[in-house]
Write a protein that holds these residues in place. Sequence first.
Motif, short mmCIF file in Angstrom:
data_model
loop_
_atom_site.label_atom_id
_atom_site.label_comp_id
_atom_site.label_asym_id
_atom_site.label_seq_id
_atom_site.Cartn_x
_atom_site.Cartn_y
_atom_site.Cartn_z
N ILE A 56 0.75 -1.31 -0.15
CA ILE A 56 -0.06 0.05 0.01
C ILE A 56 0.98 1.27 0.08
O ILE A 56 0.72 2.26 -0.97
CB ILE A 56 -0.85 -0.13 1.16
CG1 ILE A 56 -2.01 -1.04 1.22
CG2 ILE A 56 -1.59 1.27 1.27
CD1 ILE A 56 -2.70 -1.31 -0.34
N SER A 57 1.90 1.39 0.71
CA SER A 57 2.76 2.17 1.02
C SER A 57 3.36 2.86 -0.39
O SER A 57 3.68 3.97 -0.81
CB SER A 57 3.53 2.35 2.20
OG SER A 57 4.13 1.30 2.43
N TRP A 133 -7.88 -3.32 2.23
CA TRP A 133 -6.73 -2.31 1.59
C TRP A 133 -7.02 -2.29 0.30
O TRP A 133 -6.60 -1.36 -0.56
CB TRP A 133 -5.55 -2.94 2.01
CG TRP A 133 -4.98 -2.59 3.39
CD1 TRP A 133 -4.60 -3.23 4.45
CD2 TRP A 133 -4.53 -1.26 3.72
NE1 TRP A 133 -4.05 -2.53 5.52
CE2 TRP A 133 -3.80 -1.44 5.25
CE3 TRP A 133 -4.64 -0.05 3.36
CZ2 TRP A 133 -3.70 -0.47 5.92
CZ3 TRP A 133 -4.19 1.10 4.15
CH2 TRP A 133 -3.92 1.08 5.50
N TRP A 134 -7.29 -3.32 -0.33
CA TRP A 134 -7.33 -3.36 -1.87
C TRP A 134 -8.66 -2.37 -2.50
O TRP A 134 -8.21 -1.53 -3.32
CB TRP A 134 -7.60 -4.79 -2.42
CG TRP A 134 -7.78 -5.15 -3.87
CD1 TRP A 134 -6.75 -5.30 -4.69
CD2 TRP A 134 -8.98 -4.94 -4.85
NE1 TRP A 134 -7.34 -5.54 -5.93
CE2 TRP A 134 -8.59 -5.12 -6.13
CE3 TRP A 134 -10.18 -4.70 -4.66
CZ2 TRP A 134 -9.25 -5.13 -7.23
CZ3 TRP A 134 -11.04 -4.39 -5.67
CH2 TRP A 134 -10.68 -4.86 -7.02
N LEU A 138 -7.76 0.95 -4.70
CA LEU A 138 -8.27 1.27 -5.97
C LEU A 138 -8.87 2.46 -6.14
O LEU A 138 -8.84 3.15 -6.91
CB LEU A 138 -9.63 0.24 -6.12
CG LEU A 138 -10.33 0.12 -7.28
CD1 LEU A 138 -9.56 0.08 -8.68
CD2 LEU A 138 -11.52 -1.00 -7.29
N ARG A 139 -9.54 2.97 -4.85
CA ARG A 139 -10.08 4.47 -4.87
C ARG A 139 -8.85 5.23 -4.88
O ARG A 139 -9.09 6.53 -5.75
CB ARG A 139 -10.75 4.70 -3.60
CG ARG A 139 -11.24 5.98 -3.31
CD ARG A 139 -11.85 6.34 -1.94
NE ARG A 139 -12.30 7.75 -1.78
CZ ARG A 139 -11.48 8.51 -1.16
NH1 ARG A 139 -10.31 8.24 -0.56
NH2 ARG A 139 -11.81 9.81 -1.05
N ALA A 140 -7.80 5.17 -4.43
CA ALA A 140 -6.65 6.05 -4.61
C ALA A 140 -6.11 6.09 -5.96
O ALA A 140 -5.92 7.34 -6.63
CB ALA A 140 -5.45 5.39 -3.63
N ILE A 437 11.17 1.51 4.20
CA ILE A 437 11.60 2.23 3.30
C ILE A 437 10.45 3.26 3.06
O ILE A 437 10.62 4.62 2.86
CB ILE A 437 12.28 1.77 2.12
CG1 ILE A 437 13.53 0.89 2.53
CG2 ILE A 437 12.68 2.53 1.01
CD1 ILE A 437 14.04 0.03 1.69
N THR A 438 9.37 2.70 2.33
CA THR A 438 8.31 3.52 2.00
C THR A 438 7.65 4.21 2.92
O THR A 438 6.94 5.29 2.69
CB THR A 438 7.28 2.62 1.10
OG1 THR A 438 6.87 1.43 1.90
CG2 THR A 438 7.92 1.79 -0.10
N GLY A 439 7.51 3.83 4.17
CA GLY A 439 6.73 4.52 5.16
C GLY A 439 7.61 5.73 5.29
O GLY A 439 6.81 6.91 5.61
#
Length: 466
Positions: A56-57, A133-134, A138-140, A437-439
């Motif tokens: 997600i991130s 989360w999926w 998808l909305r994002a 890392i992505t956080g």
Amino acid sequence: MREDRGLGNLSIEQQAWQALEESIVYYQGQPVGTIAALDPEIAALNYDQCFIRDFISSALLFLMQGRPEIVRNFLEITLKLQPKTGQLDCSKPSRGLMPASFKIASFNGQEYIKADFGDHAIGRVAPADACLWWVILLRAYVIATQDTELVEREDFQEGIRLVLELCLVTRFDMYPMVLVPDAASMIDRRMGLYGHPLDIQSLFYGALKASLELLTPIQSNQFMIRAVKNRLDPLLKQLREHYWLDPERLNVIYRFQVEEYGEEALNQFNIYSDSIPFYRLANWLPEAGGFLAGNLGPSQLDCRFFSLGNLMAIILSLTTEQQSHKILNLIELRWSDLVGQMPMKLCYPALENSDWQIVTGADPKNRPWSYHNGGSWPVLLWMLTAAAKKMGRGELAHHAIAVAERRLVQDQWAEYYDGPDGRLIGKEARKYQTWTITGYLLAKELIKNPDHLKLMTFVEGMREER
């Protein structure tokens, strides 16, 4: 080894971006996700897979970078892995379930995608959070790309309906929350979370809100749209009222009468005050603070603070404006407990002594102040930053990022940290953990451009409270 690649000449952000690039997974020449970790010193185990919750991130970063193709590929692949028919075999994944993770495997020189629905995980528990989360991702994606053609495809509309069908299914439980087993979320080991854990309820609320934006008003969607609308108000009321803990609410619960009957009962869940550590909690909870409890059910009120559920509640406008500020007040006033030397504690306090032995099954990885049991997870940095920026409390985000920056590169992007203050690198933590890392990178991007918050927030919900 990474240290020999000249990374010392790069800034922290540049090193993080380079590490993220190295984590990308390819299928038939196309980027489809990121693996969990690239630790060169420890066996991969399941860390060579792409986990939905972990990605997600990464996905949000790719959308912010203008690289939506990897997110689109990920959404399409995971949708194909979702079972579309009912299963008579209880050992098979249920219709509508999303896998916890997938990996790229090969047979006779041909690549194929192998899904894991929790059957290879430690607890052998199917993930409840992956499908939620999926939908949120998808909305994002749609907000970032305006690619309505993708979400309006029948396979995506069906995928959303199946997720909702799985969550809204008729069951023995009669509460508006979604009922899930222990270890069915990011906290994927036993932690006494069976029932209605906050982390899942926050994501459930966000997925319901997102689905109303994503479902097209066609005839086949009408029943599900009505079902979502019917669930949202009672869910919101239950979480805001019965999960909420602040000094005022604590006084009400302290004086609960038990064995009450009828519709006017105040103690609807028959909670015995002796089950709650009132004196310790009253001493710890500041007058200006408050938070959503970790779990609620018959004779159960889990008073532990769970960061993911509380932070996502702020981000998704589940909490009121006042409640959101009280949660951030609590984090600020109890900074040494909840943030310490590395943002931030997954839950607080840790289960210790006989509680740890009984509740976790004496799980050595979840010993007190380690891993999920009071350990610190840098991935939560982006959620803390998003919540703080949304509420106009950017100073909390800047402070947390500064704390993290002092150690992340030095500790080679460790997965988690141990100890009451988060000072120790996790005993079994992987290095170069992608969502660590992505956080960090996502927190930095949100500081640079708070407009990116639109990918994950429901602004209209906050306006209603003002």
